[in-house]
Design an enzyme around this catalytic site. Structure first.
Site, PDB file in Angstrom:
ATOM      1  N   CYS A   2     -17.182  49.506 -18.453  1.00 48.30           N
ATOM      2  CA  CYS A   2     -18.149  49.050 -18.965  1.00 48.30           C
ATOM      3  C   CYS A   2     -19.574  49.536 -18.813  1.00 48.30           C
ATOM      4  CB  CYS A   2     -18.199  47.318 -18.845  1.00 48.30           C
ATOM      5  SG  CYS A   2     -16.631  46.420 -19.258  1.00 48.30           S
ATOM      6  N   ARG A  27     -18.391  55.168 -20.190  1.00 44.94           N
ATOM      7  CA  ARG A  27     -17.778  54.067 -19.205  1.00 44.94           C
ATOM      8  C   ARG A  27     -16.839  53.073 -19.909  1.00 44.94           C
ATOM      9  NH1 ARG A  27     -21.158  53.827 -14.684  1.00 44.94           N
ATOM     10  NH2 ARG A  27     -20.141  51.630 -14.197  1.00 44.94           N
ATOM     11  N   TRP A  81     -14.726  48.264 -21.621  1.00 48.10           N
ATOM     12  CA  TRP A  81     -13.345  48.773 -21.134  1.00 48.10           C
ATOM     13  C   TRP A  81     -12.665  47.238 -20.831  1.00 48.10           C
ATOM     14  CZ3 TRP A  81     -10.251  48.694 -16.774  1.00 48.10           C
ATOM     15  CH2 TRP A  81      -8.935  49.583 -17.051  1.00 48.10           C
ATOM     16  N   ASN A 107     -19.912  43.631 -16.039  1.00 46.73           N
ATOM     17  CA  ASN A 107     -19.091  44.724 -15.909  1.00 46.73           C
ATOM     18  C   ASN A 107     -18.342  44.187 -14.448  1.00 46.73           C
ATOM     19  OD1 ASN A 107     -18.018  47.068 -15.088  1.00 46.73           O
ATOM     20  ND2 ASN A 107     -19.642  47.974 -14.054  1.00 46.73           N
ATOM     21  N   GLY A 108     -16.976  44.344 -14.623  1.00 44.48           N
ATOM     22  CA  GLY A 108     -16.301  43.954 -13.280  1.00 44.48           C
ATOM     23  C   GLY A 108     -15.193  42.769 -13.745  1.00 44.48           C
ATOM     24  N   GLU A 486      -3.607  68.647 -10.445  1.00 40.21           N
ATOM     25  CA  GLU A 486      -4.974  68.616 -11.210  1.00 40.21           C
ATOM     26  C   GLU A 486      -4.641  69.027 -12.679  1.00 40.21           C
ATOM     27  OE1 GLU A 486      -7.456  66.890 -11.200  1.00 40.21           O
ATOM     28  OE2 GLU A 486      -8.898  67.732 -12.623  1.00 40.21           O
ATOM     29  N   LYS A 490      -4.942  66.590 -16.031  1.00 41.80           N
ATOM     30  CA  LYS A 490      -5.842  66.967 -17.117  1.00 41.80           C
ATOM     31  C   LYS A 490      -5.046  66.873 -18.485  1.00 41.80           C
ATOM     32  CE  LYS A 490      -9.146  66.425 -15.695  1.00 41.80           C
ATOM     33  NZ  LYS A 490      -9.628  66.633 -14.444  1.00 41.80           N
ATOM     34  N   GLU A 493      -4.036  63.116 -19.426  1.00 39.95           N
ATOM     35  CA  GLU A 493      -5.138  62.222 -19.876  1.00 39.95           C
ATOM     36  C   GLU A 493      -5.855  62.778 -21.249  1.00 39.95           C
ATOM     37  OE1 GLU A 493      -8.332  63.740 -16.639  1.00 39.95           O
ATOM     38  OE2 GLU A 493      -8.768  61.799 -17.439  1.00 39.95           O
ATOM     39  N   HIS A 509      15.059  71.144  -5.408  1.00 36.70           N
ATOM     40  CA  HIS A 509      15.500  69.874  -4.851  1.00 36.70           C
ATOM     41  C   HIS A 509      15.655  68.803  -5.970  1.00 36.70           C
ATOM     42  CE1 HIS A 509      15.573  71.190  -1.081  1.00 36.70           C
ATOM     43  NE2 HIS A 509      14.162  71.900  -1.004  1.00 36.70           N
ATOM     44  N   LYS A 606     -14.776  56.350 -17.440  1.00 38.64           N
ATOM     45  CA  LYS A 606     -15.283  57.338 -16.607  1.00 38.64           C
ATOM     46  C   LYS A 606     -15.293  56.723 -15.116  1.00 38.64           C
ATOM     47  CE  LYS A 606     -17.182  61.271 -15.536  1.00 38.64           C
ATOM     48  NZ  LYS A 606     -16.007  62.468 -15.464  1.00 38.64           N
TER      49      LYS A 606
HETATM   50  C1  F6R Z   1      -9.789  62.366 -14.117  1.00 40.91           C
HETATM   51  C2  F6R Z   1     -10.776  61.901 -13.743  1.00 40.91           C
HETATM   52  C3  F6R Z   1     -10.346  60.485 -12.635  1.00 40.91           C
HETATM   53  C4  F6R Z   1     -11.368  60.431 -11.383  1.00 40.91           C
HETATM   54  C5  F6R Z   1     -11.111  59.302 -10.914  1.00 40.91           C
HETATM   55  C6  F6R Z   1     -11.986  58.842  -9.562  1.00 40.91           C
HETATM   56  O1  F6R Z   1     -10.161  63.474 -15.130  1.00 40.91           O
HETATM   57  O2  F6R Z   1     -11.873  61.940 -13.795  1.00 40.91           O
HETATM   58  O3  F6R Z   1      -9.190  60.717 -12.175  1.00 40.91           O
HETATM   59  O4  F6R Z   1     -11.243  61.538 -10.641  1.00 40.91           O
HETATM   60  O5  F6R Z   1     -11.050  58.119 -11.466  1.00 40.91           O
HETATM   61  O6  F6R Z   1     -13.337  58.865  -9.933  1.00 40.91           O
HETATM   62  P1  F6R Z   1     -14.670  59.202  -8.916  1.00 40.91           P
HETATM   63  O7  F6R Z   1     -14.595  60.553  -8.765  1.00 40.91           O
HETATM   64  O8  F6R Z   1     -15.767  58.712  -9.895  1.00 40.91           O
HETATM   65  O9  F6R Z   1     -14.318  58.167  -7.802  1.00 40.91           O
END
Ligand code: F6R
Length: 611
Positions: A2, A27, A81, A107-108, A486, A490, A493, A509, A606
């Protein structure tokens, strides 16, 4: 989770709040809404707020903003969100009291909202949504009446009754020149302008208007008018304003000709790494902002989520080898509920781009309560995680707008290398010559990333060939293992595609059963001088023999590779900084090829400020 914006001042509030919401849409983008406090009440409004809200992205709300919209110099806006209640028009924020005069955005999560709702309904309040937030609007409305129209006093009182995490903003039609905000475990920052002031989830919402920001602490209430800012604690005691200058510029938060923020951010990586290194290498280099005793540490625990967790895993390899310390890397959401042992000899490193990730923040608080020393690696100045840590290593990635993290990941790895070398220096665990050599190699990374970026076009073309694949697998060993984790994250997502990262040695395994004729496998080959180079080459052979199509990343091509992506040579520990770049490009291109929303992938947000 949010985005929140509030504006009071000399300009028309609508366009400034919408503009702020556009910057905060990363967000959350399930729905958006706005409440204006009109300067002059149009007859049909009967002294109420003017409110518009709509499910879907901000553009849905914008297309609704036609016809007669009253002049207003104060407004609040929200991009959501969803947590409680689906992403519908009715559940969109703002939420109003029954008179339509008071609006709240949030937000929350309000954990005790059901109890509050029952009490309020018993008193005759009528609810129209399924959200936790609506209870706050009704509660605040009653409290404001009890406080004879003092919205800030009402906010302080109700904060004492709320459980959970929240940033709240409220506005009332009878007092349009004032906005009141409060925060607990969720971000809120004041933007201080000339004849205008802002309240927002983060500075990108108002950076084009002012670069002066004021930090708000836990359980603080801010009251803004066009010419005043007042911050109090929940007892109503006035607090000094903690003002700082925002170092990001407004252009940094724009797309600047790139098709997507993510692509722009991938290309910004050389600069982000260079900026993170400035003033931190050599004898005079200062890695940590505050002084903290790095001697007498018996154990390091890295806590983080998602991509930041992968950066932590890379850090473990470097720190154990350079600083001769045992290092655990923990998913913050698991760590905090496990009651793990930590004491004053434990160094906890909390990694977070946003600095607001709730799980990481709570893990940090737990470790602190056990006496551990806390270092935050954080990209956002003044964020909760940075404020609550004993010491900070800021990453200087600049604003990261795309939901999928790229440049923040690179700078998190750099920051953890720097921290590992700092520990090695303090505890003299490796020779000054080796430290100097490693620093020299780290300094050359921006150039090497630049070289990779200059040759990504063929990789984009190659990626499109696999756009209809059901799944893509990733193989790596040593630091290549967290790197492929990683890469797989990527791809999941962004491309909404099955993807998994495996340690090469683990294949036999179980996971090798997934390999079928034509399965694309992206493999990271360590440098030729690595003791695991031959082992990795064998692992690649094993999947090739079972029909996999090998896309090999490395500094030398293997005969078994069907496709080869070259990265410059670097010491093995530093290779993730280079090898992850093609993985980011693959995920980006796959998302574009599949017609997905690259910057705002489905179901995500985010800054994850809920548990
Ligand atoms: C994936 C991504 C998330 C963040 C995770 C932690 O691309 O961006 O997995 O890395 O939500 O976020 P922060 O770094 O803001 O604590």
């Amino acid at each position: 989770m949010c985005g929140i914006v509030g504006y009071v001042g000399k300009s028309q509030a609508l366009s400034l709040v919408i503009d702020g919401l556009r910057k905060l849409e990363y967000r959350g983008y399930d729905s958006a809404g706005i409440a204006l406090a009109p300067d002059l009440q149009p007859e049909n409004l009967e002294n109420k707020l003017w409110v518009e809200k709509k499910a879907g992205k901000l553009s849905n709300l914008e297309s609704q903003l036609t016809g007669e919209i009253p002049n207003a110099h104060s407004a609040i806006g929200h991009t959501r969100w969803a947590t409680h209640g689906g992403p519908t028009d009715l559940n969109a924020h703002p939420h109003l009291d029954n008179e339509g005069k008071l609006a709240v955005i949030h937000n929350g999560i309000i954990e005790n909202y059901l109890d509050l709702r029952k009490e309020l309904e018993a008193k005759g309040h009528k609810f129209t949504s399924q959200t936790d937030t609506e209870s706050v609007a009704h509660l605040l409305s009653d409290a404001r009446k009890a406080h004879h129209g003092d919205l800030a006093a009402a906010m302080r009182e109700i904060c004492g009754k709320l459980r959970g995490s929240f940033t709240l903003l409220a506005i009332h039609a009878d007092d349009p020149s004032r906005i009141v905000g409060a925060r607990r475990n969720s971000p809120l920052v004041v933007g201080a302008g000339e004849g205008e002031n802002f309240l927002a989830s983060d500075v990108s919402a108002f950076i084009s208007q002012t670069k002066r920001a004021i930090e708000l602490g836990q359980d603080e209430v801010a009251e803004i008018t066009a010419d005043s800012i007042e911050v109090t604690n929940l007892k109503g005691e006035k607090l000094p304003l903690k003002e700082y200058e925002i170092s990001w510029n407004a252009q940094a938060a724009e797309r600047g000709g790139y098709e997507h923020f993510m692509l722009k951010e991938i290309f910004e990586q050389p600069k982000a790494i260079s900026d993170t290194l400035i003033g931190r290498l050599g004898k005079e280099g200062k890695v940590i902002e505050n002084n903290i005793d790095l001697k007498n540490i018996s154990k390091v625990v890295i806590v983080a989520c998602g991509t930041a967790y992968h950066a932590g895993l890379v850090g473990k390899y470097a720190m154990e080898t350079w600083a001769h310390l045992p290092v655990d890397v923990e998913l913050a959401s698991e760590y905090r509920y496990r009651e793990p042992y930590a004491d004053e000899k434990t160094l906890v490193v909390a990694i977070s781009q946003s600095g607001e990730t709730m799980d990481t923040l709570m893990a940090l608080r737990y470790a602190k309560s056990q006496g551990a020393k806390i270092v935050a690696i954080c990209n956002t100045q003044g964020a909760s995680i940075a404020r609550e840590a004993d010491a900070i290593v800021y990453t200087h990635a600049g604003p990261e707008i795309a939901v999928a993290s790229t440049k923040a990941f690179e700078t998190q790895i750099i920051a953890i290398y720097l921290l590992a070398l700092q520990l090695a220096k303090v505890n003299q665990t490796i020779s000054p010559e080796l430290i100097a050599e490693l620093e020299y190699e780290i300094e050359s990374l921006p150039n090497k990333v630049e070289q990779i970026l200059e040759t990504v076009e063929p990789l984009r073309e190659l990626t499109r060939k696999f756009k209809d694949a059901n799944s893509m697998l990733f193989l790596g060993r040593h630091v290549g293992y967290p790197t492929v984790l990683e890469g797989a994250l990527k791809l999941k997502e962004l491309a909404y595609m099955h993807a998994e990262g495996f340690a090469g040695g683990e294949l036999k395994h179980g996971p090798i059963a997934l390999i079928d004729n034509g399965t694309p496998v992206v493999a990271i080959m360590p440098p030729a001088n690595s003791i695991i180079a031959e082992k990795m080459a064998s692992n690649i052979q094993e999947v090739k023999a079972r029909g996999a199509v090998i896309i090999q990343i490395g500094d030398h091509k293997l005969a078994s590779a069907d496709h080869y992506i070259h990265i410059p040579t670097s010491p093995e520990f530093l290779q993730p900084v280079l090898a992850v770049v093609p993985l980011q490009v693959i995920a980006y291109e796959m998302a574009v090829a599949r017609g997905n929303d690259v910057d705002q992938p489905r179901n995500l947000a985010k800054s994850v400020t809920v548990e």
